[in-house]
Design a protein around this motif. Structure first.
Motif, mmCIF file in Angstrom:
data_model
loop_
_atom_site.group_PDB
_atom_site.id
_atom_site.type_symbol
_atom_site.label_atom_id
_atom_site.label_comp_id
_atom_site.label_asym_id
_atom_site.label_seq_id
_atom_site.Cartn_x
_atom_site.Cartn_y
_atom_site.Cartn_z
ATOM 1 N N GLY A 95 0.821 -1.212 0.000
ATOM 2 C CA GLY A 95 0.000 0.000 0.000
ATOM 3 C C GLY A 95 0.852 1.257 0.000
ATOM 4 N N GLN A 96 1.918 1.246 0.777
ATOM 5 C CA GLN A 96 2.847 2.380 0.787
ATOM 6 C C GLN A 96 3.453 2.602 -0.598
ATOM 7 N N ALA A 97 3.900 1.497 -1.204
ATOM 8 C CA ALA A 97 4.605 1.597 -2.488
ATOM 9 C C ALA A 97 3.696 2.121 -3.592
ATOM 10 N N VAL A 98 2.437 1.676 -3.601
ATOM 11 C CA VAL A 98 1.520 2.105 -4.659
ATOM 12 C C VAL A 98 1.238 3.602 -4.553
ATOM 13 N N ILE A 99 0.963 4.094 -3.348
ATOM 14 C CA ILE A 99 0.673 5.521 -3.211
ATOM 15 C C ILE A 99 1.892 6.364 -3.560
ATOM 16 N N GLN A 100 3.069 5.914 -3.156
ATOM 17 C CA GLN A 100 4.279 6.655 -3.526
ATOM 18 C C GLN A 100 4.471 6.647 -5.040
ATOM 19 N N TYR A 101 4.165 5.536 -5.672
ATOM 20 C CA TYR A 101 4.261 5.416 -7.132
ATOM 21 C C TYR A 101 3.325 6.433 -7.803
ATOM 22 N N LEU A 102 2.089 6.544 -7.299
ATOM 23 C CA LEU A 102 1.129 7.478 -7.888
ATOM 24 C C LEU A 102 1.521 8.928 -7.615
ATOM 25 N N ILE A 103 2.051 9.176 -6.423
ATOM 26 C CA ILE A 103 2.516 10.536 -6.114
ATOM 27 C C ILE A 103 3.643 10.935 -7.061
ATOM 28 N N ARG B 42 -3.546 -2.855 3.374
ATOM 29 C CA ARG B 42 -3.089 -2.078 2.213
ATOM 30 C C ARG B 42 -3.490 -0.617 2.368
ATOM 31 N N PHE B 43 -4.700 -0.404 2.899
ATOM 32 C CA PHE B 43 -5.143 0.976 3.121
ATOM 33 C C PHE B 43 -4.287 1.666 4.170
ATOM 34 N N TYR B 44 -3.985 0.974 5.273
ATOM 35 C CA TYR B 44 -3.167 1.589 6.315
ATOM 36 C C TYR B 44 -1.817 2.030 5.759
ATOM 37 N N GLY B 45 -1.219 1.194 4.900
ATOM 38 C CA GLY B 45 0.049 1.572 4.284
ATOM 39 C C GLY B 45 -0.102 2.756 3.355
ATOM 40 N N ALA B 46 -1.185 2.739 2.560
ATOM 41 C CA ALA B 46 -1.433 3.850 1.646
ATOM 42 C C ALA B 46 -1.656 5.147 2.416
ATOM 43 N N ARG B 47 -2.443 5.069 3.486
ATOM 44 C CA ARG B 47 -2.740 6.263 4.291
ATOM 45 C C ARG B 47 -1.476 6.834 4.927
ATOM 46 N N GLU B 48 -0.588 5.950 5.353
ATOM 47 C CA GLU B 48 0.648 6.400 6.003
ATOM 48 C C GLU B 48 1.469 7.291 5.078
ATOM 49 N N ILE B 49 1.570 6.883 3.806
ATOM 50 C CA ILE B 49 2.331 7.697 2.848
ATOM 51 C C ILE B 49 1.562 8.964 2.496
ATOM 52 N N ALA B 50 0.251 8.845 2.274
ATOM 53 C CA ALA B 50 -0.546 10.017 1.904
ATOM 54 C C ALA B 50 -0.473 11.088 2.989
ATOM 55 N N GLU B 51 -0.507 10.674 4.261
ATOM 56 C CA GLU B 51 -0.486 11.647 5.355
ATOM 57 C C GLU B 51 0.855 12.355 5.497
#
Length: 342
Positions: free
Chosen positions: A160-168, A190-199
């Motif tokens: 989840g972290q990697a995908v959000i960083q990829y999109l950013i 996956r959401f928790y990981g995504a949220r961590e990067i987004a925040e």
């Protein structure tokens, strides 16, 4: 050889380069070992002067038990099974594969084998009963926090972290996380990981879309737009959800990835059967299966002592880039404007 100590199954296994369980099955005349391998083991046993014990208690079989009421992960389970069976063939041993959710069957299997591989959301009481038999068990799937159970798992949070960083990195700042129906722990991770990067990026907004997966995406997307949110990218918690999102967006006239990007999770067979092919996260199910079997064999050959910690082995996923994700449209416009002003 006699002067160096008693010849055991492990002695023969070391000499022929196979597992102790392949040697045991071969000398016992059981299936799962090729005739060529069986003859090689027999010749080595004779050469070393192996004497079979008068009686051997228990079974040397390894059992694999898949939970049979989890259709969401059926393709992943087949990948895991392929990995186990491929590793078993390499080691010259056989596996007993079962599909059930019956607690009674699970306990009976545990009493009849040397080790157990459990895949999927088996009942907690059934797992406790199987564990009480004392045989080594390796589990594929979620366990309780700090539970003393050996586990093979993927990297949902990290993915989840990697995908959000990829999109950013592609310029996206308004991203929707499509999780479908609530209740799946992997999707939450996956959401928790995504949220961590987004925040960690003040200019990035991550919006959650939860809905009944039977055709409700269009309503959820309409409600999101009516609230003033216009995502430029969708991170879908499962490839099946991603297929729905791609179909709905194309039907509404969106161009993928020119107008919006879509990323899935799983890298299952439909990911390459749609247009555009799906950018997604590969879960490496075959590697999970192979590593799980090796861990179980290690636990059987060298049992855990009281107080020894359980092991967690994470098999790292990877992003598979195809054509459903690309630079944010606003970013492309800015780049084009910059080029024209030079």
């Amino acid at each position: 050889m006699g002067s160096r100590g008693r010849v055991t199954l492990q002695t023969i296994a070391r000499e022929v380069g196979l597992s102790k369980y392949a040697v045991s099955r071969s000398l016992a005349g059981k299936s799962g070992v090729s005739e060529e391998t069986r003859e090689r083991i027999r010749e080595m046993a004779v050469r070393l002067g192996y004497a079979k014990p008068a009686a051997q208690a228990g079974s040397n079989d390894i059992a694999v038990v898949f939970h049979d009421l989890d259709p969401v992960n059926s393709e992943l389970y087949m990948q895991v099974q392929n990995g186990m069976q491929g590793e078993a063939q390499r080691l010259g041993m056989g596996l007993r594969v079962h599909w059930t959710h019956s607690a009674r069957q699970l306990e009976d299997l545990a009493r009849a084998c040397a080790g157990l591989l459990l895949v999927g959301p088996h009942d907690r009481d059934a797992i406790a009963a199987a564990t009480a038999t004392g045989i080594p068990i390796v589990r594929f799937g979620w366990i309780d926090p700090l539970e003393q159970a050996d586990q093979i798992t993927g990297t949902d949070h990290e993915a989840g972290q990697a995908v959000i960083q990829y999109l950013i990195n592609l310029g996206h700042r308004s991203i929707a996380y499509v999780s479908g129906a609530p209740g799946y722990r992997g999707r939450r991770e996956r959401f928790y990981g995504a949220r961590e990067i987004a925040e960690s990026h003040p200019d990035v907004a991550l919006h959650v879309m939860q809905f009944d997966e039977q055709g409700a995406f269009a309503d959820a997307f309409r409600a999101l737009k009516e609230s003033g949110v216009r995502p430029t990218a969708f991170f879908c918690a499962h490839d099946g959800l991603a297929l729905t999102v791609v179909s709905e967006l194309l039907g509404q006239g969106y161009r993928i990835p020119d107008d919006v990007s879509v990323i899935g999770f799983g890298d299952f067979s439909p990911a390459t059967q749609i247009s555009p092919p799906l950018t997604t996260v590969r879960m490496e199910g075959q590697e999970c299966g192979a590593v799980g079997l090796r861990l179980l064999l290690e636990r059987i050959e060298t049992p855990r002592r009281p107080g020894d910690p359980a092991r967690r082995i994470n098999i790292a996923s990877r992003i598979i880039e195809r054509r459903s994700a690309g630079p944010c449209k606003d970013m492309r416009i800015s780049e084009d404007t910059a080029k024209s002003s030079r």
